[in-house]
Every structure is written in C-alpha cells, then in structure tokens.
Design a protein around this motif. Structure first.
Motif: not given
Length: 126
Positions: A49-63, A34-37
C-alpha cells in the motif's frame, strides 16, 4: 478479551495497520479515479500500500478503486482504504516488489526530467 501487549485492529491507527515495511517517499504520483486524473505527493510506500498527500478538491471515496502511476512508470491498481485530512491510504490489489528501488532516482541524471514529463502525461490521459 485481548491478550496483554496485543492491540485490537480497531484501535490501531490506519498508519499502523500495514504489515509490510514502509519506505518514506518524497515523489509525485499520478492518481486516477472516476474521471479525475491528479498529480499527488507520495508520502510512503510499501509492498501492499501507499500513503498519499492530496490537495483540496476532489478525492476518491473509501473502497473506491484507484490507479497509481509511480515516478518510475509502474502502474498499480488499488483501493482507497482510508481518508484523513489531506491524506489517503491505498491498498494495492497485488503486492509491489522492489519498493526501495522504485523510490531511488540518484542515478537518473537527465533521464529524471523525461520521467517527470511521462508522469505528467499519464495524469492527462483519459
């Protein structure tokens, strides 16, 4: 009914569905959607594929489509296949070759810092 020793896909955890060999990773990746980087932590990487660890906040949705930029500069298009706690799974649109080489930075020397700056800049670009 399922044959003995065979586990239905629905029963497998998302970590067990990937058919390609996983390579443990401890590096940053740029994640764009989306508009997130964001700069996130790559936990493991395979050809598909990959497994990614993200911090709290905006994350992408499934699909949702995403773009990853690996530390070596490789840009990979993919789709979020699962979300769980602070991790997301990304399925790549096309397989990535030479996975183990993309995770090896022992011989970079001072080029390592240049790659780190490029990765940070890739997360800022619109």
């Amino acid at each position: 009914m399922t044959a003995p020793g065979v586990i239905a896909e629905e029963v497998l955890s998302s970590d067990e569905r990937r058919a390609s060999e996983r390579h443990s990773a401890r590096q940053h990746v740029a994640l764009r959607f989306r508009n997130s980087h964001l700069i996130c932590d790559l936990t493991d990487l395979s050809e598909t594929g990959a497994k990614i660890s993200v911090l709290d906040g905006v994350v992408p949705n499934v699909d949702e489509p995403v773009t990853l930029t690996l530390f070596d500069g490789t840009v990979i298009a993919g789709t979020v296949s699962w979300l769980r706690e602070k991790h997301i799974g990304v399925e790549f649109a096309t397989p990535v070759s030479d996975v183990d080489e993309r995770l090896d930075f022992e011989n970079l020397g001072r080029e390592y810092f240049g790659k780190a700056v490029k990765l940070q800049k890739s997360a800022r670009r619109p």
